[in-house]
Design a protein around this motif. Structure first.
Motif, mmCIF file in Angstrom:
data_model
loop_
_atom_site.group_PDB
_atom_site.id
_atom_site.type_symbol
_atom_site.label_atom_id
_atom_site.label_comp_id
_atom_site.label_asym_id
_atom_site.label_seq_id
_atom_site.Cartn_x
_atom_site.Cartn_y
_atom_site.Cartn_z
ATOM 1 N N GLY A 32 0.754 -1.347 0.099
ATOM 2 C CA GLY A 32 0.069 0.167 -0.023
ATOM 3 C C GLY A 32 0.848 1.100 -0.093
ATOM 4 O O GLY A 32 2.260 1.067 0.094
ATOM 5 N N GLY A 33 0.169 2.333 0.025
ATOM 6 C CA GLY A 33 0.840 3.508 0.174
ATOM 7 C C GLY A 33 1.736 3.946 1.165
ATOM 8 O O GLY A 33 1.680 3.258 2.221
ATOM 9 N N PHE A 34 2.379 5.075 1.051
ATOM 10 C CA PHE A 34 3.335 5.664 2.237
ATOM 11 C C PHE A 34 2.292 6.023 3.475
ATOM 12 O O PHE A 34 1.443 6.724 3.153
ATOM 13 C CB PHE A 34 3.964 6.879 1.680
ATOM 14 C CG PHE A 34 4.796 7.508 2.634
ATOM 15 C CD1 PHE A 34 5.829 6.734 3.125
ATOM 16 C CD2 PHE A 34 4.734 8.981 3.033
ATOM 17 C CE1 PHE A 34 6.747 7.490 4.152
ATOM 18 C CE2 PHE A 34 5.385 9.648 3.903
ATOM 19 C CZ PHE A 34 6.516 8.743 4.345
ATOM 20 N N GLY A 35 2.766 5.544 4.578
ATOM 21 C CA GLY A 35 1.923 5.935 5.866
ATOM 22 C C GLY A 35 0.434 5.493 5.974
ATOM 23 O O GLY A 35 -0.175 5.722 6.752
ATOM 24 N N PRO A 38 7.749 -1.623 1.410
ATOM 25 C CA PRO A 38 8.102 -0.182 1.702
ATOM 26 C C PRO A 38 6.974 0.700 0.620
ATOM 27 O O PRO A 38 6.827 0.105 -0.231
ATOM 28 C CB PRO A 38 9.504 0.187 1.207
ATOM 29 C CG PRO A 38 10.012 -1.133 0.423
ATOM 30 C CD PRO A 38 9.028 -2.307 0.669
ATOM 31 N N GLY A 39 6.692 1.690 1.207
ATOM 32 C CA GLY A 39 5.630 2.238 0.501
ATOM 33 C C GLY A 39 5.772 3.452 -0.764
ATOM 34 O O GLY A 39 5.085 3.641 -1.680
ATOM 35 N N CYS A 75 -2.861 3.882 -3.256
ATOM 36 C CA CYS A 75 -2.709 2.369 -3.274
ATOM 37 C C CYS A 75 -2.995 1.830 -4.931
ATOM 38 O O CYS A 75 -2.647 0.582 -5.175
ATOM 39 C CB CYS A 75 -3.830 1.722 -2.387
ATOM 40 S SG CYS A 75 -5.542 1.779 -3.156
ATOM 41 N N PHE A 76 -3.063 2.646 -5.783
ATOM 42 C CA PHE A 76 -3.105 2.363 -7.192
ATOM 43 C C PHE A 76 -2.029 1.538 -7.613
ATOM 44 O O PHE A 76 -2.158 0.472 -8.544
ATOM 45 C CB PHE A 76 -3.534 3.557 -8.033
ATOM 46 C CG PHE A 76 -4.792 4.124 -7.928
ATOM 47 C CD1 PHE A 76 -5.840 3.268 -8.111
ATOM 48 C CD2 PHE A 76 -5.048 5.741 -8.386
ATOM 49 C CE1 PHE A 76 -7.209 4.001 -7.757
ATOM 50 C CE2 PHE A 76 -6.181 5.934 -8.531
ATOM 51 C CZ PHE A 76 -7.372 5.184 -8.128
ATOM 52 N N PRO A 77 -0.742 2.129 -7.416
ATOM 53 C CA PRO A 77 0.351 1.385 -7.953
ATOM 54 C C PRO A 77 0.436 -0.124 -7.329
ATOM 55 O O PRO A 77 0.783 -0.994 -8.093
ATOM 56 C CB PRO A 77 1.645 1.995 -7.393
ATOM 57 C CG PRO A 77 1.139 3.421 -7.188
ATOM 58 C CD PRO A 77 -0.340 3.491 -6.735
ATOM 59 N N ALA A 78 -0.046 -0.251 -6.090
ATOM 60 C CA ALA A 78 0.137 -1.677 -5.434
ATOM 61 C C ALA A 78 -1.277 -2.525 -6.311
ATOM 62 O O ALA A 78 -0.796 -3.794 -6.563
ATOM 63 C CB ALA A 78 -0.424 -1.694 -3.925
ATOM 64 N N PHE A 112 -0.098 -5.943 -8.398
ATOM 65 C CA PHE A 112 -0.519 -7.382 -8.064
ATOM 66 C C PHE A 112 -1.656 -7.938 -9.322
ATOM 67 O O PHE A 112 -1.434 -9.173 -9.674
ATOM 68 C CB PHE A 112 -1.238 -7.475 -6.818
ATOM 69 C CG PHE A 112 -0.383 -7.225 -5.765
ATOM 70 C CD1 PHE A 112 0.800 -7.989 -5.604
ATOM 71 C CD2 PHE A 112 -0.549 -6.320 -4.778
ATOM 72 C CE1 PHE A 112 1.606 -7.680 -4.598
ATOM 73 C CE2 PHE A 112 0.255 -6.057 -3.808
ATOM 74 C CZ PHE A 112 1.554 -6.763 -3.612
ATOM 75 N N GLU A 113 -2.123 -7.032 -9.948
ATOM 76 C CA GLU A 113 -3.234 -7.258 -11.137
ATOM 77 C C GLU A 113 -2.377 -7.976 -12.123
ATOM 78 O O GLU A 113 -2.659 -9.074 -12.870
ATOM 79 C CB GLU A 113 -3.952 -6.264 -11.450
ATOM 80 C CG GLU A 113 -5.332 -6.005 -10.583
ATOM 81 C CD GLU A 113 -6.324 -4.950 -10.947
ATOM 82 O OE1 GLU A 113 -7.313 -4.865 -10.440
ATOM 83 O OE2 GLU A 113 -5.973 -4.219 -11.915
#
Length: 201
Positions: A24-27, A91-92, A122-125, A129-130
């Motif tokens: 997920g994203g940072f923080g 790491p985010g 969270c788009f990049p994560a 995975f997709e």
């Protein structure tokens, strides 16, 4: 996915240890989730945020954050007798994404933590995975004071593939985190079984 087979006589069932990523994203609460559910003292690779890092890390919305994961978090939780999960928190920040390929090797699936105040983080994560066909669930970490959205709204906003689970959680709460992990194991199990049947059918 890691398997630990028992050598005990009597045909006992093999003990399984499954590798799970927490991304997920940072923080967003990845370190918090791993620490909350882990039955062992979690391994953390956190460092203090530096002035140099402020130039590349977007701390908008997480102004209170003073540390960041620079490699990974690691924890372990036993779901039931004979089934343990090894948790690897990623790491985010963008600059540490090169570590994701190593961490994802052999993973059964992933939890993508989301914060509805910064859902785009969270788009990049999700994309990661997709594209690699790694089963994942989106766990919405419900922060105090944040507007509450339903699972369907979050799924639509993220344009998730049909059937990808979205669950609401509190990353600080062990039981809440454990429920997220159980949902992931169940979903990933169904996905892997379906793919296996497709490959032999």
């Amino acid at each position: 996915m890691v398997s630990e087979r028992s050598d005990a006589p009597g045909g006992e069932t093999a003990a399984l240890a499954l590798k799970i990523l927490v991304a997920g994203g940072f923080g967003v609460g990845k370190t918090t989730l791993v620490g909350a559910v882990s039955e062992i003292r979690p391994l953390r690779t956190e460092e203090l945020l530096s002035e140099a890092g402020q130039l590349v890390d977007d701390t908008d919305g997480v102004d209170h954050k003073v540390t960041t994961t620079v490699a990974m978090d690691f924890g372990r939780i036993t779901i039931r007798s004979g089934l343990s999960l090894y948790l690897f928190g990623t790491p985010g920040q963008d600059r540490f994404w090169f570590l994701w390929d190593e961490l994802s090797q052999g993973a059964l699936g992933a939890v993508v933590l989301a914060d509805t105040r910064r859902l785009e983080d969270c788009f990049p994560a999700v994309d990661y995975f997709e594209h690699r066909r790694i089963p994942f669930v989106v766990a919405v970490n419900c922060f105090a004071g944040a507007r509450t959205y339903g699972a369907h709204d979050v799924s639509r906003a993220l344009d998730l593939d049909r059937g990808t689970p979205v669950v609401l959680c509190d990353a600080r709460d062990r039981d809440s985190g454990k429920e997220v992990l159980i949902r992931l194991v169940e979903y990933a199990g169904r996905m892997h079984t379906a793919r296996l049947l497709d490959s032999v059918g």
